[in-house]
Design a protein around this motif. Structure first.
Motif, PDB file in Angstrom:
ATOM      1  N   MET A  57       0.944  -1.298   0.124  1.00  0.00           N
ATOM      2  CA  MET A  57       0.028   0.138  -0.030  1.00  0.00           C
ATOM      3  C   MET A  57       0.952   1.274  -0.061  1.00  0.00           C
ATOM      4  O   MET A  57       1.832   1.217   0.747  1.00  0.00           O
ATOM      5  CB  MET A  57      -1.159  -0.106   1.023  1.00  0.00           C
ATOM      6  CG  MET A  57      -0.338  -0.390   2.514  1.00  0.00           C
ATOM      7  SD  MET A  57       0.069   1.398   3.218  1.00  0.00           S
ATOM      8  CE  MET A  57      -1.530   2.111   3.282  1.00  0.00           C
ATOM      9  N   ARG A  58       0.509   2.137  -0.925  1.00  0.00           N
ATOM     10  CA  ARG A  58       1.337   3.312  -1.164  1.00  0.00           C
ATOM     11  C   ARG A  58       1.133   4.614  -0.536  1.00  0.00           C
ATOM     12  O   ARG A  58       1.845   5.628  -0.668  1.00  0.00           O
ATOM     13  CB  ARG A  58       1.200   3.500  -2.748  1.00  0.00           C
ATOM     14  CG  ARG A  58       1.504   2.141  -3.467  1.00  0.00           C
ATOM     15  CD  ARG A  58       2.841   1.728  -3.376  1.00  0.00           C
ATOM     16  NE  ARG A  58       3.982   2.825  -3.771  1.00  0.00           N
ATOM     17  CZ  ARG A  58       4.364   2.735  -5.151  1.00  0.00           C
ATOM     18  NH1 ARG A  58       4.087   1.852  -5.927  1.00  0.00           N
ATOM     19  NH2 ARG A  58       5.122   3.849  -5.457  1.00  0.00           N
ATOM     20  N   LEU A  68       2.251   8.083  -3.822  1.00  0.00           N
ATOM     21  CA  LEU A  68       1.057   7.819  -4.833  1.00  0.00           C
ATOM     22  C   LEU A  68      -0.029   8.496  -3.981  1.00  0.00           C
ATOM     23  O   LEU A  68      -0.179   8.325  -2.750  1.00  0.00           O
ATOM     24  CB  LEU A  68       0.743   6.501  -5.252  1.00  0.00           C
ATOM     25  CG  LEU A  68       1.746   5.830  -6.299  1.00  0.00           C
ATOM     26  CD1 LEU A  68       1.320   4.324  -6.506  1.00  0.00           C
ATOM     27  CD2 LEU A  68       1.861   6.475  -7.499  1.00  0.00           C
ATOM     28  N   CYS A 103      -2.981   7.688  -2.934  1.00  0.00           N
ATOM     29  CA  CYS A 103      -3.983   6.545  -2.581  1.00  0.00           C
ATOM     30  C   CYS A 103      -4.943   6.924  -1.665  1.00  0.00           C
ATOM     31  O   CYS A 103      -4.618   7.442  -0.686  1.00  0.00           O
ATOM     32  CB  CYS A 103      -3.365   5.371  -2.337  1.00  0.00           C
ATOM     33  SG  CYS A 103      -1.950   4.826  -3.332  1.00  0.00           S
ATOM     34  N   ILE A 127      -6.950   4.438   0.616  1.00  0.00           N
ATOM     35  CA  ILE A 127      -7.174   3.054   0.966  1.00  0.00           C
ATOM     36  C   ILE A 127      -8.491   2.788   1.277  1.00  0.00           C
ATOM     37  O   ILE A 127      -8.915   1.793   1.383  1.00  0.00           O
ATOM     38  CB  ILE A 127      -6.054   2.749   2.002  1.00  0.00           C
ATOM     39  CG1 ILE A 127      -6.156   3.362   3.179  1.00  0.00           C
ATOM     40  CG2 ILE A 127      -4.708   2.577   1.309  1.00  0.00           C
ATOM     41  CD1 ILE A 127      -5.326   2.819   4.226  1.00  0.00           C
ATOM     42  N   CYS A 157      -9.791   1.098  -1.853  1.00  0.00           N
ATOM     43  CA  CYS A 157      -9.201  -0.044  -2.478  1.00  0.00           C
ATOM     44  C   CYS A 157      -9.022  -1.179  -1.405  1.00  0.00           C
ATOM     45  O   CYS A 157      -8.590  -2.270  -1.557  1.00  0.00           O
ATOM     46  CB  CYS A 157      -7.936   0.385  -3.224  1.00  0.00           C
ATOM     47  SG  CYS A 157      -6.734   0.809  -1.908  1.00  0.00           S
ATOM     48  N   SER A 174      -6.253  -1.440   0.349  1.00  0.00           N
ATOM     49  CA  SER A 174      -4.944  -1.753   0.173  1.00  0.00           C
ATOM     50  C   SER A 174      -4.962  -3.041  -0.748  1.00  0.00           C
ATOM     51  O   SER A 174      -4.060  -4.241  -0.248  1.00  0.00           O
ATOM     52  CB  SER A 174      -4.259  -1.859   1.592  1.00  0.00           C
ATOM     53  OG  SER A 174      -4.129  -0.541   2.087  1.00  0.00           O
ATOM     54  N   LEU A 175      -5.649  -3.220  -1.743  1.00  0.00           N
ATOM     55  CA  LEU A 175      -5.535  -4.361  -2.651  1.00  0.00           C
ATOM     56  C   LEU A 175      -4.259  -5.050  -3.021  1.00  0.00           C
ATOM     57  O   LEU A 175      -4.021  -5.841  -3.355  1.00  0.00           O
ATOM     58  CB  LEU A 175      -6.491  -3.763  -3.955  1.00  0.00           C
ATOM     59  CG  LEU A 175      -6.271  -4.604  -5.029  1.00  0.00           C
ATOM     60  CD1 LEU A 175      -7.496  -5.572  -5.086  1.00  0.00           C
ATOM     61  CD2 LEU A 175      -6.749  -3.932  -6.622  1.00  0.00           C
ATOM     62  N   CYS A 176      -3.243  -3.885  -3.138  1.00  0.00           N
ATOM     63  CA  CYS A 176      -2.012  -4.305  -3.684  1.00  0.00           C
ATOM     64  C   CYS A 176      -1.265  -5.093  -2.654  1.00  0.00           C
ATOM     65  O   CYS A 176      -0.315  -5.878  -2.735  1.00  0.00           O
ATOM     66  CB  CYS A 176      -1.257  -2.830  -3.854  1.00  0.00           C
ATOM     67  SG  CYS A 176      -1.197  -1.860  -2.479  1.00  0.00           S
ATOM     68  N   TYR A 211       4.180  -1.265  -7.470  1.00  0.00           N
ATOM     69  CA  TYR A 211       2.871  -1.535  -7.660  1.00  0.00           C
ATOM     70  C   TYR A 211       2.331  -0.302  -8.223  1.00  0.00           C
ATOM     71  O   TYR A 211       2.567   0.741  -7.467  1.00  0.00           O
ATOM     72  CB  TYR A 211       2.207  -2.270  -6.376  1.00  0.00           C
ATOM     73  CG  TYR A 211       0.804  -2.460  -6.605  1.00  0.00           C
ATOM     74  CD1 TYR A 211       0.551  -3.860  -7.087  1.00  0.00           C
ATOM     75  CD2 TYR A 211      -0.380  -1.522  -6.508  1.00  0.00           C
ATOM     76  CE1 TYR A 211      -0.668  -4.070  -7.367  1.00  0.00           C
ATOM     77  CE2 TYR A 211      -1.573  -2.058  -6.759  1.00  0.00           C
ATOM     78  CZ  TYR A 211      -2.000  -3.371  -7.248  1.00  0.00           C
ATOM     79  OH  TYR A 211      -3.106  -3.561  -7.335  1.00  0.00           O
ATOM     80  N   CYS A 240      -6.903  -1.523  -9.311  1.00  0.00           N
ATOM     81  CA  CYS A 240      -6.272  -0.463  -8.664  1.00  0.00           C
ATOM     82  C   CYS A 240      -6.757   1.052  -9.074  1.00  0.00           C
ATOM     83  O   CYS A 240      -6.547   1.154 -10.051  1.00  0.00           O
ATOM     84  CB  CYS A 240      -4.593  -0.409  -8.682  1.00  0.00           C
ATOM     85  SG  CYS A 240      -4.031   0.988  -8.069  1.00  0.00           S
ATOM     86  N   PRO A 241      -7.250   1.574  -7.983  1.00  0.00           N
ATOM     87  CA  PRO A 241      -8.147   2.822  -8.460  1.00  0.00           C
ATOM     88  C   PRO A 241      -7.024   3.904  -8.834  1.00  0.00           C
ATOM     89  O   PRO A 241      -7.800   4.857  -9.518  1.00  0.00           O
ATOM     90  CB  PRO A 241      -8.917   3.106  -7.145  1.00  0.00           C
ATOM     91  CG  PRO A 241      -8.772   2.303  -6.126  1.00  0.00           C
ATOM     92  CD  PRO A 241      -7.531   1.222  -6.668  1.00  0.00           C
ATOM     93  N   ILE A 242      -6.006   4.044  -8.463  1.00  0.00           N
ATOM     94  CA  ILE A 242      -5.236   4.993  -8.957  1.00  0.00           C
ATOM     95  C   ILE A 242      -4.543   4.895 -10.440  1.00  0.00           C
ATOM     96  O   ILE A 242      -3.724   5.933 -10.856  1.00  0.00           O
ATOM     97  CB  ILE A 242      -3.825   5.093  -7.764  1.00  0.00           C
ATOM     98  CG1 ILE A 242      -3.360   6.711  -8.015  1.00  0.00           C
ATOM     99  CG2 ILE A 242      -2.830   4.345  -8.284  1.00  0.00           C
ATOM    100  CD1 ILE A 242      -3.011   6.933  -6.657  1.00  0.00           C
TER     101      ILE A 242
HETATM  102  S1  SF4 Z   1      -4.522  -0.824  -4.719  1.00  0.00           S
HETATM  103 FE1  SF4 Z   1      -3.573   1.190  -5.704  1.00  0.00          FE
HETATM  104  S2  SF4 Z   1      -4.920   2.852  -4.797  1.00  0.00           S
HETATM  105 FE2  SF4 Z   1      -4.584   1.077  -3.358  1.00  0.00          FE
HETATM  106  S3  SF4 Z   1      -2.990   1.466  -2.037  1.00  0.00           S
HETATM  107 FE3  SF4 Z   1      -2.499   0.100  -3.378  1.00  0.00          FE
HETATM  108  S4  SF4 Z   1      -1.514   1.404  -4.964  1.00  0.00           S
HETATM  109 FE4  SF4 Z   1      -2.795   2.798  -3.758  1.00  0.00          FE
END
Ligand code: SF4
Ligand code: SF4
Length: 141
Positions: A1-2, A8, A10, A12, A15, A17-19, A94, A106-108
């Motif tokens: 998660m970024r 980024l 983000c 969360i 998402c 924290s899908l990543c 990611y 990923c929404p971003i």
């Molecule tokens: S899934 Fe995408 S938007 Fe969500 S924390 Fe990870 S990089 Fe950011």
């Protein structure tokens, strides 16, 4: 998660924290380096057997971070990375998930400029080349 270093932008909540629901893989050297960095940065002593498992690559062995109920073992209840300052390179890259692929969920992804995605893809390709060179070879299994 970024989200935490602002690299980024983000959200969360969108998402969850899908990543951090994919298994990042590391070479043996990277596992050692990660453990040393976590010791220095967070004063934590990790037992690698608890946090990593062996993972077969195409030609050899890597180490994958363990998952608990589909979540990276380092993800906390608030969906934040417990070891963010030391997170593996593949986590940093990611939403790029392959040399020529991004995770469209990923929404971003759609908000990032094309040059940023291209740069992440180039870094990903370099990282994978480096990992292949350091891959541990099978010994006549
Ligand atoms: S899934 Fe995408 S938007 Fe969500 S924390 Fe990870 S990089 Fe950011
Ligand atoms: S190490 Fe951190 S950033 Fe990487 S997948 Fe696990 S929780 Fe997410």
């Amino acid at each position: 998660m970024r989200m935490q270093d602002g690299a980024l932008d983000c959200d969360i909540k969108l998402c969850n924290s899908l990543c951090c629901r994919n298994c990042a893989v590391l070479t043996r050297d990277e596992v050692s380096e990660l453990i040393a960095n976590i010791r220095n940065e967070y004063a934590l002593e990790l037992d690698p057997r608890k946090y990593f498992r062996l993972a077969k690559g195409e030609h050899g062995i890597y180490y994958a971070m363990k998952m608990i109920k589909g979540r990276c073992i380092f993800l906390n209840k608030e969906n934040r990375c417990r070891i963010y300052k030391c997170r593996p390179a593949l986590c940093e890259l990611y939403p790029v998930i392959d040399v020529d692929a991004v995770d469209e969920r990923c929404p971003i992804v759609n908000k990032l400029p094309g040059e940023k995605i291209d740069s992440l893809k180039r870094q990903y390709a370099e990282k994978i080349d480096e990992m292949i060179q350091k891959e541990e070879k099978f010994l006549f299994v």
